[in-house]
Design a protein around this motif. Structure first.
Motif, short mmCIF file in Angstrom:
data_model
loop_
_atom_site.label_atom_id
_atom_site.label_comp_id
_atom_site.label_asym_id
_atom_site.label_seq_id
_atom_site.Cartn_x
_atom_site.Cartn_y
_atom_site.Cartn_z
N HIS A 23 12.74 2.57 143.89
CA HIS A 23 13.76 2.45 144.93
C HIS A 23 14.87 3.46 144.67
N PRO A 24 15.33 4.17 145.69
CA PRO A 24 16.51 5.03 145.53
C PRO A 24 17.77 4.16 145.60
N SER A 25 17.99 3.36 144.57
CA SER A 25 19.05 2.36 144.62
C SER A 25 20.44 2.99 144.69
N GLN A 26 20.56 4.25 144.28
CA GLN A 26 21.85 4.92 144.42
C GLN A 26 22.25 5.00 145.89
N LEU A 27 21.26 5.25 146.76
CA LEU A 27 21.53 5.34 148.19
C LEU A 27 21.84 3.96 148.77
N TYR A 28 21.20 2.92 148.25
CA TYR A 28 21.53 1.56 148.69
C TYR A 28 22.98 1.25 148.35
N GLN A 29 23.37 1.62 147.13
CA GLN A 29 24.74 1.35 146.71
C GLN A 29 25.73 2.16 147.55
N ALA A 30 25.39 3.42 147.82
CA ALA A 30 26.27 4.25 148.65
C ALA A 30 26.45 3.62 150.03
N ALA A 31 25.37 3.03 150.56
CA ALA A 31 25.43 2.46 151.91
C ALA A 31 26.20 1.14 151.94
N PHE A 32 25.92 0.25 150.97
CA PHE A 32 26.52 -1.09 151.01
C PHE A 32 27.87 -1.15 150.31
N GLU A 33 27.95 -0.70 149.05
CA GLU A 33 29.20 -0.75 148.30
C GLU A 33 30.18 0.32 148.77
N GLY A 37 19.85 12.62 140.07
CA GLY A 37 18.59 11.97 139.74
C GLY A 37 18.73 10.95 138.63
N GLU A 38 19.86 10.22 138.63
CA GLU A 38 20.14 9.25 137.57
C GLU A 38 20.39 7.87 138.16
N LEU A 39 20.36 6.85 137.30
CA LEU A 39 20.61 5.47 137.72
C LEU A 39 19.69 5.06 138.88
N TRP A 40 18.41 5.40 138.75
CA TRP A 40 17.46 5.09 139.81
C TRP A 40 17.10 3.61 139.84
N GLY A 41 16.25 3.25 140.80
CA GLY A 41 15.92 1.86 141.03
C GLY A 41 14.67 1.40 140.30
N ARG A 42 14.32 0.15 140.54
CA ARG A 42 13.12 -0.44 139.96
C ARG A 42 11.89 0.05 140.72
N GLN A 43 10.73 -0.26 140.19
CA GLN A 43 9.49 0.16 140.85
C GLN A 43 9.41 -0.48 142.22
N ALA A 44 9.06 0.33 143.21
CA ALA A 44 8.96 -0.14 144.59
C ALA A 44 7.55 -0.65 144.89
N ALA A 45 7.45 -1.48 145.91
CA ALA A 45 6.15 -1.99 146.33
C ALA A 45 5.29 -0.86 146.90
N GLU A 46 4.02 -1.02 146.79
CA GLU A 46 3.07 -0.02 147.30
C GLU A 46 3.31 0.21 148.79
N GLY A 47 3.45 1.48 149.15
CA GLY A 47 3.63 1.84 150.54
C GLY A 47 5.05 1.76 151.06
N PHE A 48 6.02 1.42 150.21
CA PHE A 48 7.41 1.36 150.67
C PHE A 48 7.87 2.76 151.06
N LEU A 100 10.66 4.42 151.48
CA LEU A 100 11.77 5.14 150.83
C LEU A 100 11.54 5.39 149.35
N ALA A 101 10.43 4.89 148.81
CA ALA A 101 10.17 5.04 147.38
C ALA A 101 10.01 6.51 147.01
N MET A 102 10.50 6.85 145.83
CA MET A 102 10.37 8.25 145.38
C MET A 102 10.26 8.32 143.87
N ARG A 103 9.71 9.44 143.41
CA ARG A 103 9.60 9.70 141.98
C ARG A 103 10.78 10.56 141.54
N PHE A 104 11.45 10.12 140.49
CA PHE A 104 12.58 10.86 139.97
C PHE A 104 12.13 11.73 138.81
N PRO A 105 12.60 12.96 138.74
CA PRO A 105 12.07 13.92 137.77
C PRO A 105 12.24 13.51 136.31
N ASP A 106 13.30 12.75 135.98
CA ASP A 106 13.53 12.38 134.58
C ASP A 106 12.90 11.05 134.20
#
Length: 265
Positions: free
Chosen positions: A172-182, A145-156, A158-164
């Motif tokens: 945005h769950p940008s960690q998953l974007y990085q896992a997919a692309f990088e 639950g670290e290195l999360w993304g920026r605020q997502a647009a309303e209704g996106f 994949l957007a999620m709330r991170f506990p910390d």
């Protein structure tokens, strides 16, 4: 959606605990070892399985030392100014990919000299093994639950709330974007590209260019480090560090095809 409740600890036996983040590093190492051993066994690879294992040992040291030193220099100078022992406090977290890749490059240079190989002979063989390790590392970031993304647009979706996240924003769950692309996509590109003989430097150049482009793009969805923010206009530190990486990768590709040397098997 809410961040799924995932314990950072897989299991505990007395004082011994296996954490997901450490397990992901282990998976990345095993993937690199398995893929490298497979490639070494191919005809005319120029490598042995023992050399793959030896390099991974040096590479692991390079990742740890380079990643930590890079984080301190690129992201944590103010922490170091307040605490002279900060670089040694690895247990507090803080590793940087751009420092890690410099550490691995240093390990590659040492390994090349020791085994009488060319630097790019080592680089072109090793870089296809790296992206899956990057993928597992980013999955570890997500589970933590670290290195999360920026605020997502309303209704996106994949957007999620991170506990910390004290602000409680949908991000945005940008960690998953990085896992997919990088990670996964970069692996597929570099692995299949390197499956056929290529001019020396070309595989290394493609890896640097591909990672730099993907990381630069995903940084638009990743929350900048709170103590740094955007360092140059709208650019984050991660994007700034990717610019020379992309430039060097393009130069290596140009050099490889303008003055082709012995093909990488």
């Amino acid at each position: 959606m809410e961040f799924p409740e995932i314990s950072p600890v897989i299991f505990e036996i007395g004082p011994i605990a296996l954490h997901w983040y450490g397990f992901m590093y282990l998976l990345g190492f095993l993937a690199a070892w398995g893929l490298g051993t497979y490639r070494a066994k191919q005809p005319n690879s120029g490598w042995t399985a023992e050399q793959v294992s030896d390099f991974l040992f040096y590479g692991f040291i390079g990742v740890i030392l380079g990643g930590r030193i890079g984080y301190v220099l690129f992201y944590g100078l103010e922490f170091w100014a307040d605490d002279p022992w900060y670089p040694f406090k690895i247990w507090e977290g803080g590793m940087a990919f751009h420092g890690g890749i410099l550490g691995v490059a240093a390990a590659g240079w040492y390994f090349a000299r020791k085994n009488k190989k060319g630097f790019f002979e080592v680089g072109d063989f090793i870089v296809p093994l790296a992206p899956l390790g990057l993928m597992f590392g980013r999955l570890g970031n997500f589970i933590n639950g670290e290195l999360w993304g920026r605020q997502a647009a309303e209704g996106f979706p994949l957007a999620m709330r991170f506990p910390d996240d004290s602000l409680g924003l949908l991000r945005h769950p940008s960690q998953l974007y990085q896992a997919a692309f990088e990670g996964l996509l970069l692996f597929l590109i570099v692995w299949f590209y390197s499956a056929k003989p290529r001019p020396r430097k070309a595989v290394s150049g493609l890896f640097l260019t591909g990672y730099g482009v993907f990381r630069f793009g995903v940084e638009f969805f990743r929350e900048p480090d709170a103590h740094l923010g955007k360092v140059i206009s709208w650019l984050t530190m991660g994007q700034v560090l990717c610019v020379p990486m992309i430039a060097l990768g393009i130069y290596w590709l140009y050099s490889a095809y303008s003055k082709p040397q012995q093909a990488t098997k």
